[in-house]
Design a protein around this motif. Sequence first.
Motif, PDB file in Angstrom:
ATOM      1  N   PHE A   1      45.362  -4.325 -16.718  1.00  0.00           N
ATOM      2  CA  PHE A   1      46.172  -3.580 -17.133  1.00  0.00           C
ATOM      3  C   PHE A   1      47.482  -3.021 -16.026  1.00  0.00           C
ATOM      4  O   PHE A   1      47.005  -2.672 -15.208  1.00  0.00           O
ATOM      5  CB  PHE A   1      45.943  -2.297 -17.945  1.00  0.00           C
TER       6      PHE A   1
ATOM      7  N   ARG B   1      39.206  -3.900 -16.075  1.00  0.00           N
ATOM      8  CA  ARG B   1      37.997  -3.655 -16.970  1.00  0.00           C
ATOM      9  C   ARG B   1      37.173  -5.028 -17.027  1.00  0.00           C
ATOM     10  O   ARG B   1      37.772  -6.122 -17.078  1.00  0.00           O
ATOM     11  CB  ARG B   1      38.600  -3.456 -18.257  1.00  0.00           C
TER      12      ARG B   1
ATOM     13  N   VAL C   1      33.633  -1.757 -21.893  1.00  0.00           N
ATOM     14  CA  VAL C   1      34.796  -1.565 -22.813  1.00  0.00           C
ATOM     15  C   VAL C   1      35.116  -0.092 -22.341  1.00  0.00           C
ATOM     16  O   VAL C   1      36.433   0.116 -22.194  1.00  0.00           O
ATOM     17  CB  VAL C   1      34.539  -1.754 -24.328  1.00  0.00           C
ATOM     18  N   GLU C   2      34.245   0.763 -21.782  1.00  0.00           N
ATOM     19  CA  GLU C   2      34.553   2.358 -21.854  1.00  0.00           C
ATOM     20  C   GLU C   2      35.330   2.589 -20.562  1.00  0.00           C
ATOM     21  O   GLU C   2      35.760   3.423 -20.273  1.00  0.00           O
ATOM     22  CB  GLU C   2      33.251   3.159 -22.287  1.00  0.00           C
TER      23      GLU C   2
ATOM     24  N   GLN D   1      37.722   1.795 -17.295  1.00  0.00           N
ATOM     25  CA  GLN D   1      38.869   1.022 -16.670  1.00  0.00           C
ATOM     26  C   GLN D   1      38.683   1.490 -15.491  1.00  0.00           C
ATOM     27  O   GLN D   1      38.891   2.803 -15.022  1.00  0.00           O
ATOM     28  CB  GLN D   1      40.253   1.543 -17.275  1.00  0.00           C
TER      29      GLN D   1
ATOM     30  N   PHE E   1      40.783   2.016 -11.820  1.00  0.00           N
ATOM     31  CA  PHE E   1      42.304   2.312 -11.624  1.00  0.00           C
ATOM     32  C   PHE E   1      42.501   1.895  -9.913  1.00  0.00           C
ATOM     33  O   PHE E   1      41.437   2.372  -9.209  1.00  0.00           O
ATOM     34  CB  PHE E   1      42.725   3.734 -11.919  1.00  0.00           C
TER      35      PHE E   1
ATOM     36  N   PHE F   1      39.006  10.036 -22.991  1.00  0.00           N
ATOM     37  CA  PHE F   1      38.649   9.981 -21.418  1.00  0.00           C
ATOM     38  C   PHE F   1      39.546  11.371 -20.819  1.00  0.00           C
ATOM     39  O   PHE F   1      40.589  11.858 -21.459  1.00  0.00           O
ATOM     40  CB  PHE F   1      39.389   8.746 -20.666  1.00  0.00           C
TER      41      PHE F   1
ATOM     42  N   TYR G   1      41.155  12.081 -16.944  1.00  0.00           N
ATOM     43  CA  TYR G   1      41.301  11.689 -15.635  1.00  0.00           C
ATOM     44  C   TYR G   1      42.219  12.454 -14.930  1.00  0.00           C
ATOM     45  O   TYR G   1      42.882  13.561 -15.207  1.00  0.00           O
ATOM     46  CB  TYR G   1      42.434  10.373 -15.619  1.00  0.00           C
TER      47      TYR G   1
ATOM     48  N   ARG H   1      41.303   5.567 -26.199  1.00  0.00           N
ATOM     49  CA  ARG H   1      41.073   4.192 -26.174  1.00  0.00           C
ATOM     50  C   ARG H   1      40.756   3.882 -27.753  1.00  0.00           C
ATOM     51  O   ARG H   1      39.987   4.320 -28.389  1.00  0.00           O
ATOM     52  CB  ARG H   1      39.789   3.545 -25.402  1.00  0.00           C
TER      53      ARG H   1
ATOM     54  N   GLN I   1      42.042  -2.948 -26.788  1.00  0.00           N
ATOM     55  CA  GLN I   1      41.448  -1.589 -26.527  1.00  0.00           C
ATOM     56  C   GLN I   1      41.777  -0.768 -25.386  1.00  0.00           C
ATOM     57  O   GLN I   1      41.412  -0.296 -24.532  1.00  0.00           O
ATOM     58  CB  GLN I   1      39.838  -1.679 -26.368  1.00  0.00           C
TER      59      GLN I   1
END
Lengths: 116, 115
Positions: free
Chosen positions: A34, A97, A102-103, A105, A107, B35, B37, B95, B101
């Motif tokens: 992404f 990912r 799936v949960e 990501q 960065f 989530f 962050y 998400r 997703q």
Amino acid sequence: GAVVSQHPSRVICKSGTSVKIECRSLDFQATTMFWYRQFPKQSLMLMATSNEGSKATYEQGVEKDKFLINHASLTLSTLTVTSAHPEDSSFYICSARVRSEVETQYFGPGTRLLVL
Amino acid sequence: AQKITQTQPGMFVQEKEAVTLDCTYDTSDPSYGLFWYKQPSSGEMIFLIYQGSYDQQNATEGRYSLNFQKARKSANLVISASQLGDSAMYFCAMRGNTGFQKLVFGTGTRLLVSP
């Protein structure tokens, strides 16, 4: 934990030039990457989603011809800002990912672009 | 469409105190993930905690806990025993379960921890 790198971390360029930003997953294979853009004191806005081997899916309002995304391998995605202008100056962040996670990501550290 | 709302642009807390950062969300997906962050001034996005929509218990990770109230569509972050190094921007994100997703982020809350 999984590591995502971005290069360069900071770039200054002249208006009209093109800039390429690399996003690499260092210790895992990223089926999806992404690209986000963040203006000062604002939130992250998703620009596009790229899957290895297929064309990127751009968010509404993001110019495909201006922000070229290539996801050539499972560990590398590139964002090229073509004919950059001062309004393209921003913080660009990628994330990666794994299909089975799936949960999560992961960065990258981000790239600060300044167009003069 | 999914939406995340963070109504606190800035929060102040004294060292060693607890602080709650608010997050409400809106989605039509029956399955989703939430989530939090942390983004320090360096810009990197640091994952703190995750809550799945079907999780029965509130998520906890060390000093971080997520107060998940599904009926109210809220997912507040609680930081206990604040430390000076907690000063940063905090983003809530969601998400969905469709398409890629992807994550949708809130506008963020800047937390300042004072000695």
